[in-house]
Design a protein around this motif. Structure first.
Motif, short mmCIF file in Angstrom:
data_model
loop_
_atom_site.label_atom_id
_atom_site.label_comp_id
_atom_site.label_asym_id
_atom_site.label_seq_id
_atom_site.Cartn_x
_atom_site.Cartn_y
_atom_site.Cartn_z
N ALA B 49 43.82 30.12 44.15
CA ALA B 49 43.20 31.31 44.73
C ALA B 49 42.33 30.91 45.93
N VAL B 50 42.03 31.90 46.76
CA VAL B 50 41.07 31.67 47.85
C VAL B 50 39.69 31.99 47.30
N VAL B 51 38.82 30.97 47.30
CA VAL B 51 37.50 31.10 46.68
C VAL B 51 36.44 30.47 47.58
N PRO B 52 35.17 30.81 47.40
CA PRO B 52 34.12 30.16 48.19
C PRO B 52 34.04 28.66 47.90
N GLY B 72 46.16 43.45 38.04
CA GLY B 72 46.40 42.39 37.05
C GLY B 72 47.27 41.25 37.56
N GLY B 73 47.49 41.18 38.87
CA GLY B 73 48.35 40.12 39.41
C GLY B 73 47.84 39.56 40.73
N TYR B 74 47.96 38.23 40.89
CA TYR B 74 47.50 37.56 42.11
C TYR B 74 48.37 36.33 42.29
N ARG B 75 48.86 36.14 43.50
CA ARG B 75 49.71 34.99 43.77
C ARG B 75 49.47 34.54 45.20
N LEU B 76 49.30 33.24 45.41
CA LEU B 76 49.20 32.72 46.78
C LEU B 76 50.56 32.24 47.23
N ALA B 77 50.79 32.33 48.54
CA ALA B 77 52.01 31.79 49.13
C ALA B 77 51.62 31.05 50.39
N GLN B 78 52.27 29.93 50.63
CA GLN B 78 51.98 29.14 51.82
C GLN B 78 52.95 29.52 52.93
N GLY B 79 52.42 30.05 54.03
CA GLY B 79 53.25 30.36 55.18
C GLY B 79 53.23 29.23 56.17
N ASP B 80 54.08 29.30 57.19
CA ASP B 80 54.07 28.23 58.18
C ASP B 80 53.23 28.59 59.42
N VAL B 89 40.44 39.25 49.79
CA VAL B 89 39.47 38.53 48.96
C VAL B 89 40.05 38.07 47.62
N GLY B 90 39.60 36.89 47.19
CA GLY B 90 40.01 36.31 45.91
C GLY B 90 38.97 36.61 44.83
N PRO B 91 39.06 35.91 43.69
CA PRO B 91 38.20 36.26 42.55
C PRO B 91 36.72 35.93 42.75
N GLY B 359 38.53 45.78 45.66
CA GLY B 359 39.73 45.76 44.82
C GLY B 359 39.77 44.64 43.80
N ARG B 360 38.70 43.83 43.72
CA ARG B 360 38.73 42.69 42.78
C ARG B 360 38.89 43.15 41.33
N CYS B 361 38.20 44.24 40.97
CA CYS B 361 38.27 44.69 39.57
C CYS B 361 39.68 45.13 39.20
#
Lengths: 281, 396
Positions: B49-52, B72-80, B89-91, B359-361
């Motif tokens: 996740a993206v976090v501080p 209820g869903g979160y997924r990171l993807a690496q782009g080029d 924002v992340g958790p 939208g975190r909640c």
């Protein structure tokens, strides 16, 4: 330690074992750094994992590990209660019946006959039950095994005459406090954290393993909603039942969420042995 | 620190005029903040996740990281691509930097004569944040009203907040769970910040339009290589914000919302959501404005005692415990308490909404309960009441 000097004003501590693996009481010996200081504050009067020397009761505080599984246990726990000012149970076995409570849900004697060559030599009860089903319990410390910091906290609170700081909320809150990213949301990992009592410090999720509920249900556990979600995310009914049927299988909140088909599926004719099935997980 | 920007008299670019930084400029800004004594933090990609996290240069920022969010869903993807802020924002919110999950307040030791109290140590270096989103910055302002500017000032929070430097990065990529446009907190920002950056990656190159909001912002930007922003840069910024607003995943009808919820305390929807809600508390802990805490007094074996302030949640049974039991024993009563506080009674208490639309909640609820959907449902059936009398005790 076995001194019986009358001038000793330290409160006495006794440790008792019922049906259990001894892991919880060993948590007391695990308090390595604090152990010497602790023995300065309490007199360890009966703790056979530590010393053969014992002091007779009554005791100021008794730690009780294990569940009640034999006719003898039923009598012995009453004696322990009668000899203890405060009775604190330690661990999942004492709080909910432990893994051995799986036998509560099958035909009486079926597990014993699968495991022992001569089960007729055994004298056991048909069910494994928590200590609180037999005697009044002053405090229950959860976990399989318990967390030694929580054990120390309960003893320190007892010594100071204050309420122990032990949470009844979910493991999720420990994940958030230590900034562990939610495995269920980010990875669809089957995790019992949202319905499991905190206390371990969210150990398993911190190493990317879903919580398997060893501290038992949290105060407000809504297990039916979580299992409905996990089913949507791909867990089968059998997987969910196995997730809930471990060390706290008989805790009412976990037990009530287990699929009704489970008891039939665990007929010994179908799977070679439930104990082997457990070992494969 | 946010002292209002003043226009310096000297030659060169006026501080109040927007400038453009390249990646080297952003890197120099981070270095400058660090050399000025700040502990510099920004978004990092960690644990999925993206976090501080701590940053010492642009290399620590999540280049090319994109996210996909749903209830209820979160997924990171690496782009080029090399974009550094192409995620929502992340958790982890910045709340935790000012209002940590566990904070010791004092220790005490009793002797024969007296009890000696020692205040717990505080963070030595002030905090600089590079990359807070507009919704997150507004969330800190919501928290300020509670913990800094209200009747009960939390000195630890207030001191760290007042010393902090915040460079906001405007939002170009909201998630499907975002609704900051409904709450008036994004995707752009006007005022309050030290610096506000907008990441642009178009035919004109990968760059940041930077606006100055305070004297400190101006000072930090002073020795950083930059050029004056031209009309094209400002148009590019406007396009980024328009695109973000157009891609906002969710909407919350705020008009009349506080009153709507206040008059629907017996709506059957509370029982329905109580069936789904896990009472796990995740929504409150990822929320950038939830401020509930508990005080834990403990003793150790040496006779020393300690008081700590720790995060708490209105979803805990202990949270509403009064003599004899919990006031909010049912899950529906706890969810109702949380949601009506965010969107309704927060106005009565603090004269703002308690929700900034991050939208975190929604994303981090393990069963995907969506506050915008719950509000919309109640709005659509305003005045409905439960068949059975409402109860706060037992069941769900």
């Amino acid at each position: 330690m076995s001194s019986t000097s009358n001038s000793d004003v330290r409160p006495t501590l006794a440790v008792w074992k019922f049906a259990s693996c001894d892991g919880c009481q060993l948590s007391l010996l695990d308090c390595e750094q604090e152990l010497l200081a602790l023995t300065g504050a309490v007199r360890i009067a009966h703790f056979t994992e530590m010393s053969r020397a014992t002091v007779s009761g009554p005791y100021d505080i008794s730690l009780v590990e294990g569940s009640i599984t034999t006719p003898d246990d039923v009598e012995r726990i009453k004696e322990v209660r009668a000899n203890s000012r405060h009775l604190v149970t330690i661990g999942a076995c004492a709080a909910s019946g432990g893994i051995q409570a799986l036998r509560n849900f099958v035909e009486p004697g079926s597990y014993a006959s699968a495991v022992y060559a001569h089960p007729e030599y055994l004298e056991t009860l048909e069910t494994s039950t928590p200590i609180s089903a037999h005697v009044a319990v002053d405090y229950e410390l959860h976990g399989c095994p318990i967390d030694r910091h929580q054990l120390l906290e309960v003893l320190l609170a007892f010594l100071a005459g204050r309420r122990p700081v032990v949470a009844g909320h979910s493991v999720c809150q420990e994940c958030k406090a230590r900034s562990t990213v939610c495995l269920l949301v980010s990875d669809k990992t089957a995790c019992l954290g949202p319905v499991t009592r905190a206390g371990c410090g969210a150990l398993c999720p911190s190493v990317a393993r879903g919580c398997f509920g060893c501290f038992g249900p949290s105060d407000c556990a809504n297990v039916a909603s979580l299992t409905a979600r996990l089913r949507l995310l791909g867990s089968s009914d059998g997987e969910l039942d196995r997730l809930l049927q471990t060390f706290n299988a008989a805790a009412p909140a976990f037990r009530s969420a287990v699929g009704v088909g489970r008891a039939a599926a665990v007929s010994l004719g179908q799977s070679r042995s439930p104990s082997h099935e457990g070992a494969e997980r | 620190m946010s002292r209002p920007a003043q226009t310096p008299d000297g030659p060169g670019v006026k501080a109040a005029d927007p400038v453009v930084l390249g990646l080297d400029g952003l890197d120099a800004l981070i270095t400058k903040l660090s050399e000025s004594g700040y502990e510099v933090k920004g978004p990092v990609s960690r644990g999925g996740a993206v976090v501080p996290g701590s940053i010492s240069g642009v290399d620590d920022l999540p280049a090319g990281v994109h996210d996909e969010q749903s209830p209820g869903g979160y997924r990171l993807a690496q782009g080029d691509d090399g974009r550094l802020f192409a995620w929502a924002v992340g958790p982890g919110s910045w709340k935790g930097e000012f209002f940590p999950a566990h904070q010791e307040v004092w220790r005490a030791r009793a002797s024969d004569e007296a009890i000696e109290f020692t205040e717990a140590a505080r963070e030595a270096a002030p905090l600089a944040i590079v990359g807070a989103r507009p919704c997150e910055f507004r969330a800190l302002e919501v928290l300020d009203r509670v913990l800094k500017d209200g009747a009960y000032r939390d000195p630890r929070y207030a001191d760290r907040r007042e010393a902090a430097f915040v460079a906001v990065v405007e939002c170009a990529s909201p998630a499907s769970t975002c609704f900051c446009t409904s709450m008036g907190t994004g995707p752009g920002i006007e005022g309050g910040f030290d610096l506000a950056l907008t990441e642009i990656d178009d035919e004109g190159g990968h760059r940041f339009v930077v606006r100055v909001g305070s004297e400190d912002g101006s000072e930090m930007l002073d020795s950083v290589p930059s050029t004056k922003a031209d009309a094209g840069d400002l148009e590019a910024r406007a396009r980024v914000l328009e695109g973000a607003a157009a891609n906002m995943g969710r909407h919350l009808q705020t008009e009349g919302l506080a009153g709507l919820l206040a008059r629907n305390m017996d709506h059957p929807r509370w029982s329905d959501v109580g069936e789904r809600c896990l009472s796990c508390g995740n929504c409150t802990l990822v929320c950038p404005t939830c401020f509930c805490s508990d005080v834990h007094d403990t003793t150790d074996i040496s006779g020393e005692s300690s008081r700590a302030r720790v995060w708490s949640s209105c979803f805990d049974l202990d949270h509403s415990y009064l003599h004899g039991g919990a006031v909010r024993a049912s899950c529906s009563s706890r969810y109702r308490q949380w949601m009506t506080h965010k969107l309704s009674t927060w106005w009565d208490q603090f004269d703002t909404s308690g929700c900034v639309g991050c939208g975190r909640c929604v994303t981090w609820c393990p069963v995907g309960i969506d506050i915008t959907e719950e509000a919309a449902f109640i709005a659509a059936s305003d005045g409905a009441t439960r068949v059975s009398p409402p109860s706060t005790r037992g069941g769900s």
